[in-house]
Scaffold this motif. Structure first.
Motif, mmCIF file in Angstrom:
data_model
loop_
_atom_site.group_PDB
_atom_site.id
_atom_site.type_symbol
_atom_site.label_atom_id
_atom_site.label_comp_id
_atom_site.label_asym_id
_atom_site.label_seq_id
_atom_site.Cartn_x
_atom_site.Cartn_y
_atom_site.Cartn_z
ATOM 1 N N GLN A 125 4.179 14.270 4.440
ATOM 2 C CA GLN A 125 3.414 14.439 3.203
ATOM 3 C C GLN A 125 2.968 13.077 2.701
ATOM 4 N N THR A 126 1.682 12.965 2.460
ATOM 5 C CA THR A 126 1.117 11.731 1.926
ATOM 6 C C THR A 126 0.650 11.984 0.504
ATOM 7 N N ILE A 127 1.157 11.174 -0.406
ATOM 8 C CA ILE A 127 0.749 11.270 -1.810
ATOM 9 C C ILE A 127 -0.006 9.995 -2.159
ATOM 10 N N GLU A 128 -1.244 10.153 -2.576
ATOM 11 C CA GLU A 128 -2.043 8.996 -2.968
ATOM 12 C C GLU A 128 -1.526 8.464 -4.302
ATOM 13 N N ARG A 129 -1.193 7.179 -4.333
ATOM 14 C CA ARG A 129 -0.646 6.570 -5.548
ATOM 15 C C ARG A 129 -1.543 5.410 -5.972
ATOM 16 N N ARG A 130 -1.856 5.367 -7.277
ATOM 17 C CA ARG A 130 -2.759 4.341 -7.784
ATOM 18 C C ARG A 130 -2.249 3.800 -9.124
ATOM 19 N N PHE A 131 -2.438 2.501 -9.308
ATOM 20 C CA PHE A 131 -2.144 1.833 -10.571
ATOM 21 C C PHE A 131 -3.098 0.658 -10.655
ATOM 22 N N SER A 132 -3.926 0.611 -11.671
ATOM 23 C CA SER A 132 -4.876 -0.488 -11.812
ATOM 24 C C SER A 132 -5.067 -0.832 -13.282
ATOM 25 N N VAL A 133 -5.490 -2.077 -13.514
ATOM 26 C CA VAL A 133 -5.674 -2.571 -14.883
ATOM 27 C C VAL A 133 -6.997 -3.331 -14.963
ATOM 28 N N THR A 134 -7.491 -3.487 -16.165
ATOM 29 C CA THR A 134 -8.702 -4.269 -16.383
ATOM 30 C C THR A 134 -8.456 -5.728 -16.004
ATOM 31 N N GLY A 135 -9.413 -6.320 -15.286
ATOM 32 C CA GLY A 135 -9.281 -7.716 -14.881
ATOM 33 C C GLY A 135 -8.440 -7.927 -13.644
ATOM 34 N N GLN A 136 -8.101 -6.858 -12.931
ATOM 35 C CA GLN A 136 -7.244 -6.965 -11.745
ATOM 36 C C GLN A 136 -7.950 -7.711 -10.620
ATOM 37 N N ILE A 137 -7.204 -8.536 -9.920
ATOM 38 C CA ILE A 137 -7.688 -9.235 -8.738
ATOM 39 C C ILE A 137 -7.038 -8.612 -7.505
ATOM 40 N N GLY A 138 -7.859 -8.170 -6.552
ATOM 41 C CA GLY A 138 -7.310 -7.663 -5.290
ATOM 42 C C GLY A 138 -6.722 -6.262 -5.402
ATOM 43 N N ALA A 139 -5.972 -5.899 -4.366
ATOM 44 C CA ALA A 139 -5.438 -4.549 -4.233
ATOM 45 C C ALA A 139 -4.100 -4.402 -4.934
ATOM 46 N N THR A 140 -3.792 -3.179 -5.322
ATOM 47 C CA THR A 140 -2.478 -2.856 -5.871
ATOM 48 C C THR A 140 -1.460 -2.777 -4.739
ATOM 49 N N GLU A 141 -0.320 -3.363 -4.946
ATOM 50 C CA GLU A 141 0.765 -3.297 -3.974
ATOM 51 C C GLU A 141 1.701 -2.160 -4.359
ATOM 52 N N ILE A 142 1.814 -1.173 -3.484
ATOM 53 C CA ILE A 142 2.677 -0.016 -3.736
ATOM 54 C C ILE A 142 3.863 -0.069 -2.781
ATOM 55 N N GLU A 143 5.076 -0.117 -3.332
ATOM 56 C CA GLU A 143 6.299 -0.025 -2.528
ATOM 57 C C GLU A 143 6.919 1.339 -2.807
ATOM 58 N N GLU A 144 6.546 2.305 -1.979
ATOM 59 C CA GLU A 144 6.962 3.676 -2.248
ATOM 60 C C GLU A 144 8.483 3.835 -2.172
ATOM 61 N N LYS A 145 9.097 3.174 -1.193
ATOM 62 C CA LYS A 145 10.547 3.321 -1.025
ATOM 63 C C LYS A 145 11.298 2.813 -2.253
ATOM 64 N N ASN A 146 10.845 1.676 -2.803
ATOM 65 C CA ASN A 146 11.516 1.091 -3.969
ATOM 66 C C ASN A 146 10.916 1.533 -5.287
ATOM 67 N N ARG A 147 9.844 2.344 -5.210
ATOM 68 C CA ARG A 147 9.158 2.862 -6.396
ATOM 69 C C ARG A 147 8.664 1.733 -7.293
ATOM 70 N N ILE A 148 7.894 0.844 -6.685
ATOM 71 C CA ILE A 148 7.338 -0.301 -7.395
ATOM 72 C C ILE A 148 5.828 -0.308 -7.195
ATOM 73 N N ALA A 149 5.093 -0.549 -8.294
ATOM 74 C CA ALA A 149 3.648 -0.761 -8.228
ATOM 75 C C ALA A 149 3.356 -2.108 -8.887
ATOM 76 N N ARG A 150 2.592 -2.968 -8.178
ATOM 77 C CA ARG A 150 2.368 -4.332 -8.658
ATOM 78 C C ARG A 150 0.885 -4.676 -8.556
ATOM 79 N N VAL A 151 0.327 -5.251 -9.643
ATOM 80 C CA VAL A 151 -1.054 -5.736 -9.613
ATOM 81 C C VAL A 151 -1.079 -7.196 -10.036
ATOM 82 N N LEU A 152 -2.141 -7.901 -9.616
ATOM 83 C CA LEU A 152 -2.340 -9.303 -9.959
ATOM 84 C C LEU A 152 -3.540 -9.443 -10.889
ATOM 85 N N VAL A 153 -3.410 -10.361 -11.842
ATOM 86 C CA VAL A 153 -4.495 -10.656 -12.777
ATOM 87 C C VAL A 153 -4.652 -12.180 -12.852
ATOM 88 N N PRO A 154 -5.809 -12.668 -13.297
ATOM 89 C CA PRO A 154 -5.992 -14.125 -13.435
ATOM 90 C C PRO A 154 -4.910 -14.761 -14.295
#
Length: 558
Positions: A125-154
């Motif tokens: 089973q594949t579940i599409e997961r997304r987390f994004s913010v205004t001013g984000q640089i690059g792709a969101t890093e999703i660690e499904e096993k550890n349940r972490i979503a990380r984004v980068l900003v300037p």
């Protein structure tokens, strides 16, 4: 006297019967799971070699409660004539296979008739997961096993006031979040934020990070099947007004390709790249499309991305695209492959038409300093058997007729431009056999070998039957049609060889892929066909019985 003689004969018969042992072996009937039907899933793979059926669950399906409504069986009957329908009705499973199941663990069962065959039904089973913010640089890093979503900003972003633009960490429409997207947006991300994600009565805690970075240019998303990418760059209002743009190229190329701007918001310039296509008409009047060189993102290449302002480069980054697909046993070095044998009813990838009467249609043989597949035409009592190698299965359904089942499972992750291989042809001659079954060539015409590849989207294999008593059935040519009964043909490549090779060295060749559909990605059970034959029309029992073709080193070109 007569009465005593009868008694003696009966006694002898009884004694003889007592000495006879029933040592006739049971027929070999290979049992398979052919289909699984139910709610909230599709069958993504049915591997007859590992005897595993893989169910691809819909995103909203509760993996703990998967409903299976029906399971169908198939049987491959070896070395004996049995009524297949009667055989199918007698198959027994060691456990009930219909009902509701928790597929966090596989279902194991044994199918039994004359022999036992262990099968597994498992789920992914594949579940599409997304987390994004205004001013984000690059792709969101999703660690499904550890349940972490990380984004980068300037680095100068105010982390005390972060606008969350997207939050999806569970199945769409049936997942709740605490706090919600609206409650998170505009709040502080100066430290990690915790979000409780609830679906199907289960709550998971996710960790959300928004972190500053000095990176100015980064990739947001890539798709190696569609050959697309999205890049972002930190651009001031003054730079944007001066003509900021994002460009890319394969590392080492001289010409830069401009990316298409999609937005400029909150100081972030977003742009995309995509392949371009040239169109033409193939020899049978069908529209086909080919990649334009240097356009798009392809597996296995290193790319450079840069930001220019007023035509001058200001930032540069590199991206190494992951490797693409490989062709199973493309080097044909494995001496245990079934294609070298007469048992190709369950070939894992490569099969051949080797059989009791023509055992040498496909053999492993030395040539030009390496081990190659040697395909050799043969003839018996005026009947042609073409040397062949293909991705599929083969069986003799009657004494004088064989059936090739074209197509093998294949998990495409990157779209190629061409198929590359090596070949060498010997003794390609004039057709000296023709059973008059409707072949495009006849006795006295020049014969030709053929190598063919097709990307297909089929849920059943394409069966082609050929024999000595009647015209072949199921013949198909991907150059002549965009689909068959089994499903669409997405792309094909073809090479006819009408002359013997010279020089004694394997010849490198590429078969460019001609696409009928530039958007579709295969999703069926069978997604690839590769076929090599010493006579292109061997199914029609027409060709030259002296033809030999060596092939080796199959791989994709990206």
């Amino acid at each position: 006297m007569t009465r005593y003689l009868k008694t003696a004969l009966l006694a002898a018969a009884a004694l003889l019967a007592s000495c006879i042992h029933n040592d006739i072996p049971y027929p070999v009937v290979e049992l398979r799971i052919a289909s699984v039907e139910g709610q909230g899933f599709s069958v993504s793979e049915n591997n007859v070699t590992s005897r595993t059926v893989t169910l691809s669950l819909d995103e909203a399906t509760d993996i703990r409660n998967v409903r299976i409504d029906a399971v169908g069986y198939d049987a491959v009957i070896h070395s004996i004539q049995l009524d297949k329908e009667e055989v199918l009705q007698q198959i027994r499973s060691s456990r009930e296979l219909t009902g509701t199941f928790d597929l966090r663990s596989p279902i194991y069962t044994t199918l039994s008739l004359y022999q036992d065959y262990e099968w597994t039904i498992r789920a992914t089973q594949t579940i599409e997961r997304r987390f994004s913010v205004t001013g984000q640089i690059g792709a969101t890093e999703i660690e499904e096993k550890n349940r972490i979503a990380r984004v980068l900003v300037p680095s100068d972003t105010d982390l005390a006031h972060i606008e969350v633009t997207e939050l999806k960490l569970g199945p769409a429409d049936i997942t709740t979040y605490s706090p919600s997207l609206e409650e998170l947006s505009g709040s502080s991300f100066e430290s990690v934020r915790f979000v409780d994600v609830t679906c199907h009565g289960i709550t998971e805690r996710w960790l959300l990070y928004v972190e500053p970075t000095n990176v100015k240019v980064a990739l947001r998303a890539t798709d190696l099947w569609n050959n697309t990418a999205t890049a972002t760059a930190l651009v001031s209002a003054e730079e944007y007004a001066a003509g900021a743009a994002l460009e890319y190229r394969i590392k080492g190329a001289t010409e830069w390709q401009r990316m298409a701007e999609s937005s400029y918001e909150a100081g972030i310039l977003t742009a995309t790249l995509a392949p371009e296509w040239s169109s033409s008409t193939n020899p049978h009047g069908l529209a086909v499309y080919n990649f334009v060189p240097d356009k798009g993102l392809f597996a296995g290449h290193t790319y450079e991305f840069r930001l220019t302002v007023g035509g001058e480069q200001t930032q540069l980054m590199e991206y190494a695209a992951p490797a693409g697909n490989t062709i199973p046993n493309g080097d044909l070095e494995d001496s245990s492959l079934s294609c070298w044998t007469q048992n190709n009813k369950t070939a894992e990838f490569w099969g051949s038409g080797n059989n009791t009467f023509t055992r040498g249609l496909c053999t492993q043989a030395p040539f030009d300093g390496g081990t190659r597949a040697k395909l050799q035409a043969m003839s018996a009592v005026g009947v042609l058997a073409s040397g062949n190698l293909f991705s599929g299965l083969f069986q003799k359904d009657v004494l004088t007729r064989g059936v090739v089942s074209f197509g093998q499972p294949y998990a495409w992750k990157a779209r190629p431009k061409a198929l590359k291989l090596q070949y060498y042809a010997e003794h390609i001659g004039i057709a000296d056999i023709d059973k008059n079954f409707g072949a495009p060539i006849h006795e006295g015409d020049r014969d030709k070998a053929r190598i063919m590849v097709a990307i297909v989207d089929w849920n059943t294999r394409r069966e082609v039957g050929s024999g000595t008593e009647e015209a072949p059935t199921g013949t198909w040519d991907p150059e002549e049609t965009t689909s068959v009964d089994e499903g669409p043909i997405i792309a094909y490549g073809s090479l006819f060889i009408d002359q013997s090779s010279t020089g004694g060295k394997m010849i490198d060749v590429q078969l460019p892929l001609n696409f009928y559909d530039t958007k579709a990605k295969p999703s069926g059970l069978y997604q690839i066909v590769i076929s090599c034959s010493t006579s292109a029309y061997g199914d029609f029992m027409a060709g030259c019985k002296s033809n030999i073709l060596y092939v080796d080193n199959f791989e994709w070109v990206y």
